[in-house]
Design a protein around this motif. Structure first.
Motif, PDB file in Angstrom:
ATOM      1  N   UNK A 158     -15.958  22.810 -52.236  1.00 24.39           N
ATOM      2  CA  UNK A 158     -16.128  21.197 -52.140  1.00 24.39           C
ATOM      3  C   UNK A 158     -14.745  19.821 -52.772  1.00 24.39           C
ATOM      4  N   UNK A 159     -13.681  20.688 -53.782  1.00 28.77           N
ATOM      5  CA  UNK A 159     -13.094  19.841 -54.172  1.00 28.77           C
ATOM      6  C   UNK A 159     -11.507  20.112 -53.427  1.00 28.77           C
ATOM      7  N   UNK A 160     -11.354  21.266 -52.800  1.00 32.67           N
ATOM      8  CA  UNK A 160     -10.515  20.926 -51.051  1.00 32.67           C
ATOM      9  C   UNK A 160     -10.662  20.270 -50.460  1.00 32.67           C
ATOM     10  N   UNK A 161     -12.073  19.852 -50.120  1.00 32.73           N
ATOM     11  CA  UNK A 161     -12.492  19.321 -49.383  1.00 32.73           C
ATOM     12  C   UNK A 161     -12.332  17.160 -50.266  1.00 32.73           C
ATOM     13  N   UNK A 162     -13.013  17.532 -51.033  1.00 32.33           N
ATOM     14  CA  UNK A 162     -12.711  15.852 -52.103  1.00 32.33           C
ATOM     15  C   UNK A 162     -11.179  15.409 -51.628  1.00 32.33           C
ATOM     16  N   UNK A 163      -9.681  16.809 -52.505  1.00 33.65           N
ATOM     17  CA  UNK A 163      -8.474  16.456 -52.361  1.00 33.65           C
ATOM     18  C   UNK A 163      -7.962  16.043 -50.682  1.00 33.65           C
ATOM     19  N   UNK A 164      -8.990  16.423 -49.359  1.00 35.99           N
ATOM     20  CA  UNK A 164      -8.120  16.101 -48.056  1.00 35.99           C
ATOM     21  C   UNK A 164      -8.749  15.022 -48.265  1.00 35.99           C
ATOM     22  N   UNK A 165      -9.714  14.475 -48.431  1.00 34.97           N
ATOM     23  CA  UNK A 165     -10.279  12.736 -48.155  1.00 34.97           C
ATOM     24  C   UNK A 165     -10.043  11.529 -48.829  1.00 34.97           C
TER      25      UNK A 165
END
Length: 520
Positions: A158-165
């Motif tokens: 979830x943190x990886x998705x947040x980083x990209x978005x």
């Protein structure tokens, strides 16, 4: 230019003190027999083009910081709620972590000049800086989680998705901000309006230096100078000379000027002092151009327009975010006062209506912000056929013009309560210098003839209550000292303003109203 051996020969703090001493000891700045000034048609036409307010860069940048923090937090919160769906006891930890990353991103962008206007105008150049700060914020929080040995409780995916978005949002948002700033600059929405004070070669050099700063937010509205055409031409670097310094005061009251830039050499201290005696009463930043001088001053005395150094002489009081905070304060406490005092207002209105024929509300022309004329509301306290809308004749003890109920309303200051609606309209503030009637006077002289710099009290919105009032300076003005002391207290308030001071004055007002010695 004559060389000054010591930088101390020109000190901004000492200059402000000289202005303060002059305003306290010299007679009024405008004599009663002084002829009225009339702006020339060109100056009046230019003034009419700049009557509306602009959004200062400080306000825009503050909103961008708030937007980026809020958006990054919202993206992170939404992703974690949808993907992880943490339990209630875990939610606080997730929120703290998301807020920490968002705050650190804004802080790192601030530290690397990510909120400077030139940076905001150039999204392509700032992309590496955006990604770097966003990545550094994540890395910092990762280190914190590692040291606290709590990283295993959070979802890496979830943190990886947040980083990209989050990165995509920052890039897209900065592109939109750059487009908007360029459009606002073209339309005059985001700019600082400046007037050059002083002409000749120094003004020409200053204008050329400003024009070389492609990313500055200054719009020059014109030039004002007391010298004749031989020493100060009518057109300087393509900008017209609009009048004298005395006319500049009237010009600034017709328009919204943000900054006055004095284009004189530092060696001309006496002339600069004479200019400041006339200009410090205006609600604008006053700067002294230092681009042509080789002297060094304390860094805190400087500001810059692009790369052009300016000496900060006076700042506009209660500006930018301070004005926003004060407006929120005014609206909140005005609504609270109306919710608490509505029975008093209704009772007073009924009493006024029954006491004598005439309207319940009395409207009077008074000086507002920047000398604008506003209609101030009060409960009528005089007989209608004997009222004095101009307030040329002040109310005195036992005045036969005042009704019986009006005497009580004036002593208790209940007659002032309708001014809460002036506050909600934005014409008054809850706390500030009390608005005086336009033609108010003591003996045969207007207040501005009695007090040097009297109109400086209009650099901020007037108030329903104020520092002078809670210190006993209310009621009849029957000799010069009373208006001098009132003005001195008003200027102290302006120069030392804070929300805490407003709160102190607001809560002391009901207590000090028990002193009705000078209220008739």
């Amino acid at each position: 230019m004559n060389k000054i051996d010591k930088p101390e020969a020109f000190d901004t703090d000492a200059l402000r003190k000289k202005i303060s001493d002059i305003r306290a000891t010299e007679p009024g700045e405008k004599r009663a027999d002084e002829p009225a000034r009339e702006l020339n048609p060109l100056a009046r036409r230019i003034a009419s083009q700049f009557r509306t307010d602009t959004y200062s860069p400080n306000m825009i940048i503050g909103l961008i910081r708030l937007l980026e923090f809020s958006a990054l937090f919202a993206i992170g919160y939404a992703i974690h709620m949808l993907y992880v769906a943490p339990r209630l006891d875990e939610l606080l930890g997730y929120c703290a972590l998301i807020a920490g990353v968002s705050v650190l991103t804004v802080v790192f962008l601030q530290l690397c000049d990510g909120y400077q206007v030139p940076t905001l105008r150039s999204p392509a150049r700032v992309v590496p800086r955006l990604i770097g700060c966003w990545t550094l914020a994540f890395a910092t929080m990762t280190m914190v989680l590692f040291l606290l040995k709590t990283g295993g409780t959070f979802s890496r995916f979830s943190f990886g998705i947040w980083y990209v978005l989050g990165a995509v949002f920052l890039i897209a948002e900065r592109a939109f901000i750059a487009f908007s700033i360029r459009r606002w600059a073209r339309n005059g929405i985001m700019e600082r309006r400046a007037v050059i004070v002083g002409g000749g070669q120094p003004a020409k050099d200053l204008i050329r230096s400003l024009e070389q700063q492609t990313d500055n937010d200054i719009r020059i509205c014109g030039i004002f100078d007391d010298r004749d055409e031989r020493r100060s031409p009518g057109i300087i670097a393509g900008y017209p000379k609009l009048g004298t310094v005395a006319e500049l005061v009237d010009f600034a009251r017709l328009t919204r000027i943000d900054i006055l830039i004095i284009a004189l050499p530092l060696s001309a201290e006496q002339r600069i002092l004479e200019l400041l005696k006339k200009l410090w009463i205006l609600p604008a930043d006053i700067r002294l151009a230092a681009h042509a001088n080789n002297l060094r001053f304390r860094p805190r005395s400087y500001s810059h327009v692009g790369q052009v150094p300016m000496l900060d002489i006076f700042d506009k009081p209660i500006a930018d975010w301070d004005s926003v905070a004060k407006r929120i304060f005014d609206v909140f406490f005005s609504l609270v006062a109306l919710a608490v005092l509505w029975p008093v207002l209704i009772g007073a209105a009924i009493a006024v209506k029954l006491s004598s024929p005439g309207p319940i509300i009395f409207k009077q022309k008074r000086h507002g912000f920047n000398n604008e004329t506003i209609d101030v509301y009060k409960f009528r306290s005089m007989y209608t056929n004997m009222s004095d809308p101009t307030a040329r004749n002040a109310v005195t003890k036992g005045d036969p013009r005042v009704t019986r109920i009006g005497r009580f309303l004036r002593k208790s200051s209940i007659d002032e309560l309708p001014q809460l609606f002036n506050v909600l309209k934005g014409e008054l503030s809850l706390v500030g210098p009390r608005p005086h009637a336009v033609l108010a006077q003591t003996a045969e002289r207007t207040y501005s003839d009695v007090v040097e710099g009297y109109f400086a009290r209009h650099r901020v919105k007037p108030g329903v209550t104020g520092w002078a009032q809670i210190n006993g300076w209310r009621g009849e003005v029957d000799h010069d000292d009373k208006i001098k002391f009132r003005t001195a207290f008003d200027l102290y308030y302006i120069e030392n303003w804070s929300l805490w001071l407003d709160l102190k004055i607001l809560f002391l007002t009901p207590i000090r109203l028990f002193n009705t010695e000078n209220a008739y």
